[in-house]
Design a protein around this motif. Sequence first.
Motif, PDB file in Angstrom:
ATOM      1  N   ALA A  44     -15.199   2.493  11.336  1.00 31.84           N
ATOM      2  CA  ALA A  44     -15.307   1.444  12.348  1.00 31.84           C
ATOM      3  C   ALA A  44     -16.743   0.923  12.429  1.00 31.84           C
ATOM      4  CB  ALA A  44     -14.848   1.958  13.700  1.00 31.84           C
ATOM      5  N   VAL A  45     -17.710   1.830  12.342  1.00 30.68           N
ATOM      6  CA  VAL A  45     -19.123   1.426  12.384  1.00 30.68           C
ATOM      7  C   VAL A  45     -19.438   0.497  11.218  1.00 30.68           C
ATOM      8  CG1 VAL A  45     -21.496   2.252  12.124  1.00 30.68           C
ATOM      9  CG2 VAL A  45     -19.912   3.478  13.604  1.00 30.68           C
ATOM     10  N   GLU A  46     -19.025   0.869  10.018  1.00 25.60           N
ATOM     11  CA  GLU A  46     -19.295   0.040   8.842  1.00 25.60           C
ATOM     12  C   GLU A  46     -18.626  -1.321   8.957  1.00 25.60           C
ATOM     13  OE1 GLU A  46     -21.537   0.815   6.659  1.00 25.60           O
ATOM     14  OE2 GLU A  46     -21.823   2.779   7.574  1.00 25.60           O
ATOM     15  N   GLU A  47     -17.418  -1.363   9.499  1.00 31.66           N
ATOM     16  CA  GLU A  47     -16.709  -2.628   9.677  1.00 31.66           C
ATOM     17  C   GLU A  47     -17.436  -3.529  10.680  1.00 31.66           C
ATOM     18  OE1 GLU A  47     -12.359  -4.114  11.226  1.00 31.66           O
ATOM     19  OE2 GLU A  47     -12.505  -2.145  10.264  1.00 31.66           O
ATOM     20  N   ILE A  48     -17.880  -2.957  11.770  1.00 32.07           N
ATOM     21  CA  ILE A  48     -18.618  -3.714  12.781  1.00 32.07           C
ATOM     22  C   ILE A  48     -19.932  -4.238  12.208  1.00 32.07           C
ATOM     23  CG2 ILE A  48     -19.901  -3.501  14.946  1.00 32.07           C
ATOM     24  CD1 ILE A  48     -17.621  -1.542  15.835  1.00 32.07           C
ATOM     25  N   MET A  49     -20.649  -3.377  11.493  1.00 27.86           N
ATOM     26  CA  MET A  49     -21.935  -3.794  10.929  1.00 27.86           C
ATOM     27  C   MET A  49     -21.751  -4.892   9.884  1.00 27.86           C
ATOM     28  SD  MET A  49     -23.981  -2.123  12.744  1.00 27.86           S
ATOM     29  CE  MET A  49     -25.566  -2.361  11.987  1.00 27.86           C
ATOM     30  N   ALA A  50     -20.655  -4.860   9.148  1.00 31.96           N
ATOM     31  CA  ALA A  50     -20.400  -5.886   8.144  1.00 31.96           C
ATOM     32  C   ALA A  50     -20.069  -7.234   8.791  1.00 31.96           C
ATOM     33  CB  ALA A  50     -19.261  -5.453   7.234  1.00 31.96           C
ATOM     34  N   LYS A  51     -19.420  -7.211   9.945  1.00 34.03           N
ATOM     35  CA  LYS A  51     -18.983  -8.447  10.602  1.00 34.03           C
ATOM     36  C   LYS A  51     -19.960  -8.972  11.649  1.00 34.03           C
ATOM     37  CE  LYS A  51     -14.099  -7.624   9.859  1.00 34.03           C
ATOM     38  NZ  LYS A  51     -12.792  -7.432  10.495  1.00 34.03           N
ATOM     39  N   LYS A  52     -21.042  -8.266  11.881  1.00 35.43           N
ATOM     40  CA  LYS A  52     -21.967  -8.670  12.941  1.00 35.43           C
ATOM     41  C   LYS A  52     -22.643 -10.009  12.670  1.00 35.43           C
ATOM     42  CE  LYS A  52     -26.105  -6.355  11.307  1.00 35.43           C
ATOM     43  NZ  LYS A  52     -27.117  -5.382  11.602  1.00 35.43           N
ATOM     44  N   ARG A  77     -21.423   4.335  21.496  1.00 41.41           N
ATOM     45  CA  ARG A  77     -21.227   5.385  20.497  1.00 41.41           C
ATOM     46  C   ARG A  77     -19.826   5.225  19.917  1.00 41.41           C
ATOM     47  NH1 ARG A  77     -22.868  11.103  22.113  1.00 41.41           N
ATOM     48  NH2 ARG A  77     -24.787  10.408  21.167  1.00 41.41           N
ATOM     49  N   ILE A  78     -19.757   5.163  18.597  1.00 41.09           N
ATOM     50  CA  ILE A  78     -18.484   5.012  17.912  1.00 41.09           C
ATOM     51  C   ILE A  78     -18.289   6.242  17.039  1.00 41.09           C
ATOM     52  CG2 ILE A  78     -17.175   3.579  16.305  1.00 41.09           C
ATOM     53  CD1 ILE A  78     -18.918   1.222  17.287  1.00 41.09           C
ATOM     54  N   ARG A  79     -17.169   6.885  17.191  1.00 42.84           N
ATOM     55  CA  ARG A  79     -16.915   8.139  16.475  1.00 42.84           C
ATOM     56  C   ARG A  79     -16.558   7.922  15.017  1.00 42.84           C
ATOM     57  NH1 ARG A  79     -13.734  11.963  20.777  1.00 42.84           N
ATOM     58  NH2 ARG A  79     -15.268  11.713  22.426  1.00 42.84           N
TER      59      ARG A  79
END
Length: 91
Positions: A10-18, A4-6
């Motif tokens: 950060a979520v959008e950045e992670i999803m873009a770099k996955k 879980r990321i608050r």
Amino acid sequence: MKVRIRSQVAVEEIMAKKVKLADDNEHKDMWIKRDMNLEDREKEKVLRSETKEKNKKRTEIEKNFYWRVVDMRLKKWYQRKKEEVVGEARN
């Protein structure tokens, strides 16, 4: 594993770099996906089956791309030519 990321940023950045995980041999068997409810999982399942059917029915002219599910939509995914990939590796 569920994380879980608050921070939505950060979520959008992670999803873009996955997508870079697929290029890393050490993490090739790792996937990152958003948590989905039952309805969303069913929609994605239908979309995945549609992509399989469309990819099977591609003609010889259409072999330069394939279909994928991206952000709960069907998208054409163009394949790179082997010469382009080799050329980029040298640069």
